[in-house]
Structure formats: C-alpha cells, structure tokens
Design a protein around this motif. Structure first.
Motif, PDB file in Angstrom:
ATOM      1  N   GLY A  52       0.808  -1.214   0.000  1.00 11.30           N
ATOM      2  CA  GLY A  52       0.000   0.000   0.000  1.00 11.30           C
ATOM      3  C   GLY A  52       0.842   1.265   0.000  1.00 11.30           C
ATOM      4  O   GLY A  52       0.506   2.238   0.664  1.00 11.30           O
ATOM      5  N   VAL A  53       1.925   1.263  -0.779  1.00 14.63           N
ATOM      6  CA  VAL A  53       2.842   2.412  -0.821  1.00 14.63           C
ATOM      7  C   VAL A  53       2.424   3.348  -1.953  1.00 14.63           C
ATOM      8  O   VAL A  53       2.232   2.907  -3.088  1.00 14.63           O
ATOM      9  CB  VAL A  53       4.296   1.943  -1.034  1.00 14.63           C
ATOM     10  CG1 VAL A  53       5.238   3.136  -1.099  1.00 14.63           C
ATOM     11  CG2 VAL A  53       4.711   0.968   0.061  1.00 14.63           C
ATOM     12  N   CYS A 108       8.354  -5.722  -1.581  1.00 18.25           N
ATOM     13  CA  CYS A 108       7.146  -4.906  -1.565  1.00 18.25           C
ATOM     14  C   CYS A 108       6.011  -5.639  -2.265  1.00 18.25           C
ATOM     15  O   CYS A 108       6.214  -6.256  -3.314  1.00 18.25           O
ATOM     16  CB  CYS A 108       7.438  -3.579  -2.272  1.00 18.25           C
ATOM     17  SG  CYS A 108       6.065  -2.421  -2.322  1.00 18.25           S
ATOM     18  N   GLU A 109       4.824  -5.564  -1.687  1.00 15.22           N
ATOM     19  CA  GLU A 109       3.641  -6.140  -2.322  1.00 15.22           C
ATOM     20  C   GLU A 109       3.137  -5.253  -3.459  1.00 15.22           C
ATOM     21  O   GLU A 109       2.895  -5.731  -4.564  1.00 15.22           O
ATOM     22  CB  GLU A 109       2.534  -6.337  -1.285  1.00 15.22           C
ATOM     23  CG  GLU A 109       2.795  -7.423  -0.263  1.00 15.22           C
ATOM     24  CD  GLU A 109       2.604  -8.821  -0.820  1.00 15.22           C
ATOM     25  OE1 GLU A 109       2.143  -8.951  -1.974  1.00 15.22           O
ATOM     26  OE2 GLU A 109       2.904  -9.772  -0.097  1.00 15.22           O
ATOM     27  N   ASP A 110       2.957  -3.956  -3.179  1.00 15.16           N
ATOM     28  CA  ASP A 110       2.424  -3.083  -4.216  1.00 15.16           C
ATOM     29  C   ASP A 110       2.827  -1.646  -3.957  1.00 15.16           C
ATOM     30  O   ASP A 110       2.935  -1.198  -2.820  1.00 15.16           O
ATOM     31  CB  ASP A 110       0.899  -3.186  -4.297  1.00 15.16           C
ATOM     32  CG  ASP A 110       0.210  -2.762  -3.018  1.00 15.16           C
ATOM     33  OD1 ASP A 110      -0.273  -1.615  -2.959  1.00 15.16           O
ATOM     34  OD2 ASP A 110       0.158  -3.559  -2.065  1.00 15.16           O
ATOM     35  N   ILE A 111       3.061  -0.912  -5.057  1.00 16.91           N
ATOM     36  CA  ILE A 111       3.480   0.474  -4.973  1.00 16.91           C
ATOM     37  C   ILE A 111       2.877   1.251  -6.126  1.00 16.91           C
ATOM     38  O   ILE A 111       2.781   0.759  -7.253  1.00 16.91           O
ATOM     39  CB  ILE A 111       5.020   0.582  -4.971  1.00 16.91           C
ATOM     40  CG1 ILE A 111       5.480   2.040  -4.806  1.00 16.91           C
ATOM     41  CG2 ILE A 111       5.629  -0.040  -6.218  1.00 16.91           C
ATOM     42  CD1 ILE A 111       6.975   2.193  -4.570  1.00 16.91           C
ATOM     43  N   LEU A 112       2.442   2.474  -5.831  1.00 12.20           N
ATOM     44  CA  LEU A 112       1.950   3.422  -6.821  1.00 12.20           C
ATOM     45  C   LEU A 112       2.944   4.573  -6.908  1.00 12.20           C
ATOM     46  O   LEU A 112       3.282   5.189  -5.889  1.00 12.20           O
ATOM     47  CB  LEU A 112       0.576   3.948  -6.416  1.00 12.20           C
ATOM     48  CG  LEU A 112       0.065   5.190  -7.169  1.00 12.20           C
ATOM     49  CD1 LEU A 112      -0.228   4.862  -8.629  1.00 12.20           C
ATOM     50  CD2 LEU A 112      -1.172   5.760  -6.483  1.00 12.20           C
ATOM     51  N   ALA A 154       8.529  -4.834  -7.097  1.00 13.70           N
ATOM     52  CA  ALA A 154       7.363  -5.164  -6.275  1.00 13.70           C
ATOM     53  C   ALA A 154       6.523  -6.180  -7.034  1.00 13.70           C
ATOM     54  O   ALA A 154       6.667  -6.348  -8.247  1.00 13.70           O
ATOM     55  CB  ALA A 154       6.531  -3.922  -5.961  1.00 13.70           C
ATOM     56  N   LYS A 155       5.614  -6.850  -6.325  1.00 13.88           N
ATOM     57  CA  LYS A 155       4.719  -7.775  -7.010  1.00 13.88           C
ATOM     58  C   LYS A 155       3.747  -7.037  -7.918  1.00 13.88           C
ATOM     59  O   LYS A 155       3.402  -7.499  -9.005  1.00 13.88           O
ATOM     60  CB  LYS A 155       3.958  -8.617  -5.979  1.00 13.88           C
ATOM     61  CG  LYS A 155       4.775  -9.743  -5.369  1.00 13.88           C
ATOM     62  CD  LYS A 155       3.899 -10.667  -4.552  1.00 13.88           C
ATOM     63  CE  LYS A 155       4.673 -11.878  -4.056  1.00 13.88           C
ATOM     64  NZ  LYS A 155       3.831 -12.784  -3.246  1.00 13.88           N
ATOM     65  N   ASN A 156       3.287  -5.876  -7.458  1.00 11.74           N
ATOM     66  CA  ASN A 156       2.335  -5.089  -8.241  1.00 11.74           C
ATOM     67  C   ASN A 156       2.822  -3.650  -8.282  1.00 11.74           C
ATOM     68  O   ASN A 156       2.977  -3.007  -7.239  1.00 11.74           O
ATOM     69  CB  ASN A 156       0.936  -5.157  -7.611  1.00 11.74           C
ATOM     70  CG  ASN A 156       0.388  -6.571  -7.581  1.00 11.74           C
ATOM     71  OD1 ASN A 156      -0.049  -7.092  -8.593  1.00 11.74           O
ATOM     72  ND2 ASN A 156       0.427  -7.194  -6.410  1.00 11.74           N
ATOM     73  N   ILE A 157       3.059  -3.152  -9.494  1.00 10.37           N
ATOM     74  CA  ILE A 157       3.620  -1.819  -9.682  1.00 10.37           C
ATOM     75  C   ILE A 157       2.695  -1.021 -10.591  1.00 10.37           C
ATOM     76  O   ILE A 157       2.321  -1.480 -11.674  1.00 10.37           O
ATOM     77  CB  ILE A 157       5.027  -1.888 -10.309  1.00 10.37           C
ATOM     78  CG1 ILE A 157       5.966  -2.745  -9.455  1.00 10.37           C
ATOM     79  CG2 ILE A 157       5.604  -0.491 -10.495  1.00 10.37           C
ATOM     80  CD1 ILE A 157       7.290  -3.043 -10.136  1.00 10.37           C
ATOM     81  N   THR A 158       2.329   0.186 -10.144  1.00 13.04           N
ATOM     82  CA  THR A 158       1.583   1.109 -10.990  1.00 13.04           C
ATOM     83  C   THR A 158       2.408   2.382 -11.139  1.00 13.04           C
ATOM     84  O   THR A 158       2.718   3.049 -10.148  1.00 13.04           O
ATOM     85  CB  THR A 158       0.214   1.456 -10.382  1.00 13.04           C
ATOM     86  OG1 THR A 158      -0.536   0.247 -10.197  1.00 13.04           O
ATOM     87  CG2 THR A 158      -0.571   2.387 -11.299  1.00 13.04           C
ATOM     88  N   ILE A 159       2.780   2.702 -12.363  1.00 11.69           N
ATOM     89  CA  ILE A 159       3.534   3.915 -12.656  1.00 11.69           C
ATOM     90  C   ILE A 159       2.735   4.703 -13.674  1.00 11.69           C
ATOM     91  O   ILE A 159       2.505   4.234 -14.792  1.00 11.69           O
ATOM     92  CB  ILE A 159       4.943   3.589 -13.205  1.00 11.69           C
ATOM     93  CG1 ILE A 159       5.734   2.764 -12.185  1.00 11.69           C
ATOM     94  CG2 ILE A 159       5.693   4.866 -13.542  1.00 11.69           C
ATOM     95  CD1 ILE A 159       7.092   2.312 -12.682  1.00 11.69           C
TER      96      ILE A 159
END
Length: 339
Positions: free
Chosen positions: A280-281, A302-306, A325-330
């Motif tokens: 939840g970063v 890291c699990e997920d980062i925005l 991270a497992k889930n990355i949103t850029i």
C-alpha cells in the motif's frame, strides 16, 4: 521549557542542554498533548525519544544535530511497544469476497482495537534473492471478540500453523511532527533525522531535513504514515544516503508533495532481511531532483506500490527509478534527463 500554565519543566544552557530540555518537555506532556518548539536555534547532542501519542509543532525552529558516527541514532525516535511473537494455534487465511477478515488468536494473547499485529511464518519471500527474508504483513485491529479478531483489511497470504506461523502484538503510538527544520552534521557523515517505528496514522508535515548522510526519515513496521510538504536534501553517504526510507512491513504509507534533492536515493524501501514487506505504498506528486543514483530505489521487498505524478530529473546515473514489487503502478510521471 514551560507547561501550559507557564510553570518551568526544565531549563539549561542554550546550545548545551537543548536535547535534555526538549526531552523533558516531551516526557512531561500528557498523552496526545502538544509540545511546541519556539523559533530559534537548538543544538541536538543526543537522541530524543517519543513513546506516547504526541504532537510536536514548531514555527521553523532550527534543530542542528551533532550526532554523528553512531549507528541508528536519530534526532527524534518515535517508538511504539511490542511483545515477543506467539505461535498461532489456528492457521490464518485471506477472507473471501464480501467478508471481513478475521483471525483466531491464542487465549493467552491480549489484543484491543487500535493495536497492530504482524503475522509471519517460515515461508521465504523470494529465496532466490533474499535467503533469510520471511513473508510477513502488518495489520490494524478493528475489533476483538474473545479469541476472534477482526482486521481492518484482508490478509494477502496464508500463515500455516504447520509452517511455524506466529503473531506479534504491537501497541502503536500516533505522532505528528510539523514545522521543524532539522540539520545534520554533513551530507556524507553517518547521521539520521526522524524515525517512526511501530506507529499508526502518524505524520511528518512541512518540515525541512538536510545533511543527514545516511537517512533523513525512516518508517519501520508502521501503519498509515504520511510524509508531506517536506523539503529533504543532501543525504549522500556512499552506499546509503536516503531521503525517505520504508523498512520491513510498513503499510499504507503516503509520500506526497515533497521536494527532495542531492540524495543518493530520494526514496527507498527495503528492510533488514528478517521478516516483512511493505504494501500500500503511494509516492505521488513529489519533485525529485539530482539523485546521485536512481531517485526512487524500491527494493523487491514490496507487495504493491503506486508512483504517480512525480517530477524526476537529472539522476547522476541517468536512471530515475528502480522499482521492484509484485504489483507496480507507474502513471503520469515526468522524467527529464533520466529514464
């Protein structure tokens, strides 16, 4: 230092006893009280510790730290309370859709709403890269009914009794720091600014932090922290040198609207390779300028980062972001002079 009635709490020689006087004011303040640091210059010669819910406010007083060459000593260390891990007697698994997340704790364990828990077992996070890092996650306790505990959000992983699943209770503190200017000894010396450990819903707002060679701001095993509208610069010790760093199982963290420059890495996340991963970063709407290496260096713990809406320019290495991270949103970032 004076209390709200004007009575003296502590006094000393300016530039000599400033740390002790500020510590005395913090110790004397009531839980959820406020310590106001008046404008002026203060010399910080020893770590100041906060162990309760508290507000620290200033009108840009300048706190200059002489703490150098001592590992893991900060100007302000904000530290909640924890107990030893206890073995689970029932495995804990993610809740189904439309259900609140519940876990069953041992009868010997005492929890109350508002506390935090860390769930862990012997499952390795990524054995190819991290031979000792165990999978673990931190959660906020919403309610307790006997041995049944409802959490504020769902588990991500299953923690099996047969795989040595444990639960660790944390009594967090809530700390809000605003309006301070902190200056360390130099951009390359071993020095540290502010640390949140085992905190909840805590904030660092409108502060300036500079010349902390190792790390200006650390957030470890905390839930719901925010760092916003801060200026952080000249944290450039070789091999370290971080503006803001997230450590271990820190969760639901917002890093937003800050300006950081001349740091080896403006933002990083990782840990001590024992247990726990960030999740939840959100790193949003910051200005990262002249990072000596990648401005954003998120290790694959890291699990997920925005990463959204940031302006990143002129990394010395030509690389603006390194993210694992497992889930990355850029989305919606602007990079200049770097990839």
């Amino acid at each position: 230092a004076e209390d709200a009635t004007g009575a003296t709490i502590a006094s000393g020689t300016a530039g000599t006893d400033d740390s002790a006087v500020i510590q005395a004011a913090i110790t004397a303040a009531p839980v959820r009280g406020t310590v106001e640091i008046a404008p002026g210059s203060y010399i910080i010669t020893s770590e100041i510790e906060i162990r309760k819910h508290l507000n620290i406010r200033g009108d840009n007083p300048v706190l200059t730290s002489t703490i150098s060459g001592v590992s893991d000593k900060y100007v302000f260390r904000c530290l909640g309370y924890t107990s030893d891990p206890i073995s689970l007697e029932e495995s804990a698994s993610p809740a189904g859709e439309g259900s609140w997340q519940t876990i069953t704790i041992p009868e010997s364990m005492e929890l109350s709403p508002g506390m935090l828990v860390i769930l862990c077992d012997d499952t390795l996070w990524n054995p190819a890269d991290y031979e000792t890092l165990k999978t673990a996650e931190i959660h906020h306790v919403q309610s307790v009914d006997g041995t049944v505990v409802t959490l504020s959000d769902r588990l991500i992983h299953t923690y099996e009794v047969g795989n040595n699943a444990t639960i660790t209770a944390i009594t967090p503190i809530e700390v809000h720091i605003s309006g301070l200017t902190l200056i360390g000894p130099s951009r390359t010396e071993e020095a540290y600014g502010i640390r949140f450990s085992r905190t909840v819903s805590s904030t660092i707002l409108n502060c300036t932090m500079s010349n902390f060679g190792c790390l200006a701001c650390a957030i470890s095993d905390s839930y719901g922290a925010t760092v916003s509208n801060c200026t952080i610069y000249q944290c450039s010790r070789d091999g370290v040198g971080y503006g803001i760093g997230l450590i271990n199982a820190t969760t639901n963290t917002m890093v937003t609207t800050n300006h950081m420059w001349d740091c080896r890495h403006c933002f990083t996340l990782g840990g001590n390779n024992t247990r726990g991963q960030s999740r939840g970063v959100a790193v949003t709407n910051n200005i990262f300028t002249t990072g000596i290496s990648a401005a954003i260096d998120a290790h694959p713990q890291c699990e997920d980062i925005l990463v959204s809406g940031n302006k990143i320019s002129n990394g010395w290495s030509g690389v603006g972001t390194l993210i694992g991270a497992k889930n990355i949103t850029i989305v919606g970032n602007e990079s200049r002079g770097c990839l």
